[in-house]
Motif scaffolding. Sequence first.
Motif, PDB file in Angstrom:
ATOM      1  N   PRO A   1       0.827  -1.205   0.000  1.00 28.94           N
ATOM      2  CA  PRO A   1       0.000   0.000   0.000  1.00 28.94           C
ATOM      3  C   PRO A   1       0.865   1.260   0.000  1.00 28.94           C
ATOM      4  O   PRO A   1       2.077   1.207   0.235  1.00 28.94           O
ATOM      5  CB  PRO A   1      -0.798  -0.113   1.307  1.00 28.94           C
ATOM      6  N   VAL A   2       0.227   2.386  -0.224  1.00 27.59           N
ATOM      7  CA  VAL A   2       0.931   3.661  -0.351  1.00 27.59           C
ATOM      8  C   VAL A   2       1.699   4.032   0.924  1.00 27.59           C
ATOM      9  O   VAL A   2       2.724   4.692   0.857  1.00 27.59           O
ATOM     10  CB  VAL A   2      -0.035   4.785  -0.792  1.00 27.59           C
TER      11      VAL A   2
ATOM     12  N   ASP B   1       5.509   3.915   1.117  1.00 33.49           N
ATOM     13  CA  ASP B   1       6.299   4.767   0.229  1.00 33.49           C
ATOM     14  C   ASP B   1       7.617   5.227   0.858  1.00 33.49           C
ATOM     15  O   ASP B   1       8.677   5.079   0.257  1.00 33.49           O
ATOM     16  CB  ASP B   1       5.467   5.977  -0.211  1.00 33.49           C
TER      17      ASP B   1
ATOM     18  N   ASP C   1      -0.442   0.117  -4.306  1.00 38.13           N
ATOM     19  CA  ASP C   1       0.084   1.314  -4.946  1.00 38.13           C
ATOM     20  C   ASP C   1       1.131   0.892  -5.974  1.00 38.13           C
ATOM     21  O   ASP C   1       2.146   0.289  -5.629  1.00 38.13           O
ATOM     22  CB  ASP C   1       0.699   2.243  -3.899  1.00 38.13           C
ATOM     23  N   GLN C   2       0.887   1.187  -7.248  1.00 39.91           N
ATOM     24  CA  GLN C   2       1.776   0.717  -8.308  1.00 39.91           C
ATOM     25  C   GLN C   2       3.201   1.227  -8.170  1.00 39.91           C
ATOM     26  O   GLN C   2       4.143   0.478  -8.370  1.00 39.91           O
ATOM     27  CB  GLN C   2       1.227   1.108  -9.679  1.00 39.91           C
TER      28      GLN C   2
END
Length: 109
Positions: free
Chosen positions: A4-5, A8, A45-46
């Motif tokens: 998931p984001v 990051d 999240d790509q």
Amino acid sequence: WELPVWWDNAVRLGLEMGVDFGKGMLQAAGTKVAKTSVRVVIRGDQYVAASALGAAFRAEEGIVEARLDKEFISLKRLRQDQSMDLSRSKVRDVDLMMISAFVRAAGDP
């Protein structure tokens, strides 16, 4: 391959660590990427997932090609040349994100 984001920052910092981060990602994945040719579906999240995957691929010398979407990407050639001709390929954004992280995870020679 799903992150998931909120991963990051961890992935960005991990890419600065280089191959050690990729080894950790491989360990977390278990045997899912323990082949010479790998096809992976990116979920979550790509950008984050593709970046972490690029680092994992960099850490595993045995993976010689990868397919994220429609194109096979020669990781062996990318390791050797640090460049690749994409002019006639059909790579998509997710492929480019993985390639970028693959190269960044190499660190300074």
